[in-house]
Design a protein around this motif. Structure first.
Motif, short mmCIF file in Angstrom:
data_model
loop_
_atom_site.label_atom_id
_atom_site.label_comp_id
_atom_site.label_asym_id
_atom_site.label_seq_id
_atom_site.Cartn_x
_atom_site.Cartn_y
_atom_site.Cartn_z
N GLU A 176 -1.81 16.63 8.91
CA GLU A 176 -1.24 15.74 7.89
C GLU A 176 -1.10 16.46 6.55
OE1 GLU A 176 -3.94 14.81 9.76
OE2 GLU A 176 -2.84 13.57 11.17
N GLU A 223 1.77 18.84 6.82
CA GLU A 223 3.04 18.11 6.79
C GLU A 223 3.38 17.72 5.34
OE1 GLU A 223 5.07 14.05 8.58
OE2 GLU A 223 3.03 14.57 9.13
N ARG A 224 2.39 17.23 4.60
CA ARG A 224 2.63 16.88 3.18
C ARG A 224 3.05 18.10 2.38
NH1 ARG A 224 -1.93 13.45 3.84
NH2 ARG A 224 -3.28 15.02 2.91
#
Length: 191
Positions: free
Chosen positions: A116, A119-120
């Motif tokens: 995550e 991805e950010r």
């Protein structure tokens, strides 16, 4: 989680402090006893035998102290949360290959950014203009393939490459559309 596993760091710290005080006390009393024996006229053989016992017991106590201190440090490190960093994760994975005893701490995994977070970071770089749309799609597909290695996207083709067809044959002989990562991700989130 048991009481001991929740409080292992406090238990090992307390035991380490107690053993440290025992070592200091033991060495102090032993030194006084050996000096009293030397000035009291004890034979050199008896003094050497007593000194050998003192050294043996002190060695065992010091070994216990080192073991408890290492156990304390390990339990504290396992409880800490670390900021994530690809560079730090790489350095610790290198150290873990060179120094196998620190492998048990799992530091490379603790410093590695989660999927995550990665991805950010990719999205942030795209919004800031550091990535083109093509690079953004490629990195997101790579990330998805890493998250789901059994996914058909693990062996993906670049849908934005003019030399590759946007529609191709899958392994079963049928046509499959080029993957649209964002729509696929939205569908997965709603399921």
């Amino acid at each position: 989680m048991s009481w001991f596993s929740r409080n292992a760091h406090w238990v090992t710290l307390a035991l380490s402090l107690v053993v440290g005080y025992v070592i200091v006390g033991f060495l102090g009393v032993s030194a006084l006893a050996l000096l009293a024996g030397a000035f009291g006229g004890a034979s050199p053989g008896a003094l050497l035998a007593d000194a050998a016992v003192v050294v043996g017991v002190a060695g065992l106590l010091i070994l216990a102290e080192v073991t408890l201190t290492v156990a304390f440090v390990v339990s504290v490190v396992r409880r800490l949360s670390f900021p994530t960093s690809d560079r730090a994760a790489w350095v610790f994975s290198l150290l873990e290959t060179v120094l196998p005893p620190i492998r048990g701490l799992g530091l490379s995994e603790r410093f590695a950014p989660s999927l995550e977070e990665r991805e950010r970071a990719i999205k942030r770089r795209y919004v800031e203009g550091d990535l083109s749309e093509r690079d953004f799609e490629r990195e997101m597909l790579d990330l998805l393939a890493e998250a789901e290695p059994e996914s058909p996207l693990a062996d993906h083709t670049d849908p934005l490459d003019p030399h590759e067809s946007t529609r191709g044959s899958d392994d079963r002989g049928g046509d499959s559309p080029a993957p649209d990562l964002l729509n696929r991700k939205r569908r997965r989130e709603t399921e």
